[in-house]
Design a protein around this motif. Structure first.
Motif, short mmCIF file in Angstrom:
data_model
loop_
_atom_site.label_atom_id
_atom_site.label_comp_id
_atom_site.label_asym_id
_atom_site.label_seq_id
_atom_site.Cartn_x
_atom_site.Cartn_y
_atom_site.Cartn_z
N SER A 25 45.30 60.32 50.84
CA SER A 25 46.27 61.06 50.29
C SER A 25 46.59 60.87 48.56
N LEU A 26 46.03 59.50 48.08
CA LEU A 26 46.12 59.24 46.98
C LEU A 26 44.92 59.70 46.10
N GLU A 27 44.01 60.04 46.82
CA GLU A 27 42.67 60.57 46.20
C GLU A 27 41.94 59.36 45.95
N ALA A 28 42.10 58.23 46.30
CA ALA A 28 41.46 57.00 45.88
C ALA A 28 40.45 56.46 46.73
N MET A 29 39.80 55.27 46.37
CA MET A 29 38.64 54.83 47.25
C MET A 29 39.33 53.57 47.78
N TYR A 30 38.81 53.05 48.86
CA TYR A 30 38.98 51.63 49.26
C TYR A 30 37.59 50.71 49.28
N VAL A 31 37.75 49.72 48.95
CA VAL A 31 36.85 48.59 49.01
C VAL A 31 37.42 47.17 49.49
N GLU A 32 36.36 46.63 50.22
CA GLU A 32 36.70 45.12 50.69
C GLU A 32 36.67 44.34 49.33
N GLY A 33 37.89 43.49 49.67
CA GLY A 33 38.09 42.52 48.46
C GLY A 33 39.18 42.22 47.87
N GLY A 47 36.40 52.14 34.04
CA GLY A 47 36.49 50.98 35.26
C GLY A 47 37.69 50.51 35.37
N SER A 48 38.77 50.89 34.92
CA SER A 48 40.22 50.28 34.76
C SER A 48 41.04 51.11 36.08
N PRO A 49 41.63 50.35 36.90
CA PRO A 49 42.59 50.95 37.87
C PRO A 49 43.54 51.87 37.20
N THR A 50 43.75 53.33 38.00
CA THR A 50 44.77 54.31 37.35
C THR A 50 46.00 54.47 38.21
N LEU A 51 46.03 53.91 39.43
CA LEU A 51 47.15 54.00 40.43
C LEU A 51 48.49 53.48 39.75
N THR A 52 49.52 54.49 39.81
CA THR A 52 50.73 53.68 39.25
C THR A 52 51.67 53.22 40.32
N LEU A 53 52.82 52.60 39.96
CA LEU A 53 53.79 52.37 40.70
C LEU A 53 54.69 53.64 41.38
N THR A 109 42.06 51.82 45.45
CA THR A 109 41.94 51.88 43.95
C THR A 109 41.51 53.38 43.58
N ARG A 110 41.75 53.62 42.40
CA ARG A 110 41.06 54.84 41.88
C ARG A 110 40.92 54.35 40.10
N LEU A 111 39.87 54.60 39.78
CA LEU A 111 39.29 53.93 38.41
C LEU A 111 39.09 54.85 37.50
N ARG A 118 50.57 46.06 49.25
CA ARG A 118 51.17 45.26 48.01
C ARG A 118 50.43 46.09 46.95
N PHE A 119 51.36 46.66 45.78
CA PHE A 119 51.06 47.23 44.57
C PHE A 119 50.75 46.02 43.74
N TYR A 120 49.66 45.97 43.14
CA TYR A 120 49.65 45.12 41.93
C TYR A 120 48.54 45.57 41.05
N ASP A 121 48.67 45.42 39.81
CA ASP A 121 47.78 45.94 38.85
C ASP A 121 46.97 47.09 38.84
N GLY A 122 47.79 48.16 39.28
CA GLY A 122 47.31 49.35 39.57
C GLY A 122 46.22 49.60 40.86
N GLU A 123 46.62 48.74 41.86
CA GLU A 123 45.78 48.78 43.06
C GLU A 123 46.66 48.60 44.21
N LEU A 124 46.49 48.91 45.49
CA LEU A 124 47.12 48.57 46.65
C LEU A 124 46.29 47.85 47.33
N TYR A 125 46.91 46.70 48.21
CA TYR A 125 46.02 45.49 48.75
C TYR A 125 46.76 45.64 50.11
N VAL A 126 45.92 45.47 51.19
CA VAL A 126 46.38 45.14 52.60
C VAL A 126 45.37 44.44 53.37
#
Length: 104
Positions: free
Chosen positions: A96-104, A18-24, A12-14, A71-79
């Motif tokens: 590569s996406l200049e994002a962070m990763y968090v568990e959950g 605090g809203s996700p900003t990744l786009t499809l 995710t990238r916020l 999976r891309f969903y609501d501005g975030e990628l899940y795995v």
């Protein structure tokens, strides 16, 4: 070698609110540069003779005999991560996406 127990992570990238900003579109452009990843608009799995299909935006990472869905969903990628190779791929994608990763 690290062994992980099926943990789910999100990339995710916020924004400041605090809203996700990744786009499809951004994810599609990035994954198009990855020769081992294929975009799919649904994910199918068969277990015990039952086939389940989930509609959505999936970037399937093909590694060895396995296909791992990001999976891309609501501005975030899940795995879901059950192996250190998937964890390493997640780290690469997040950087590569200049994002962070968090568990959950």
């Amino acid at each position: 070698m690290m062994t992980l127990m099926n943990k789910r992570y999100k990339i995710t990238r916020l924004d400041d609110a605090g809203s996700p900003t990744l786009t499809l579109e951004e994810c599609q452009q990035f994954f198009a540069t990855q020769p081992d990843v294929q975009y799919m608009d649904a994910f199918s799995v068969t277990q015990d003779g039952v086939n389940m299909k989930i509609a959505g935006h999936f970037f399937m990472w093909h590694v060895g005999n396995a296909s791992i869905p990001f999976r891309f969903y609501d501005g975030e990628l899940y795995v879901a991560i059950a192996h250190d190779a998937v964890y390493d791929k997640m780290l690469h994608i997040a950087r590569s996406l200049e994002a962070m990763y968090v568990e959950g």
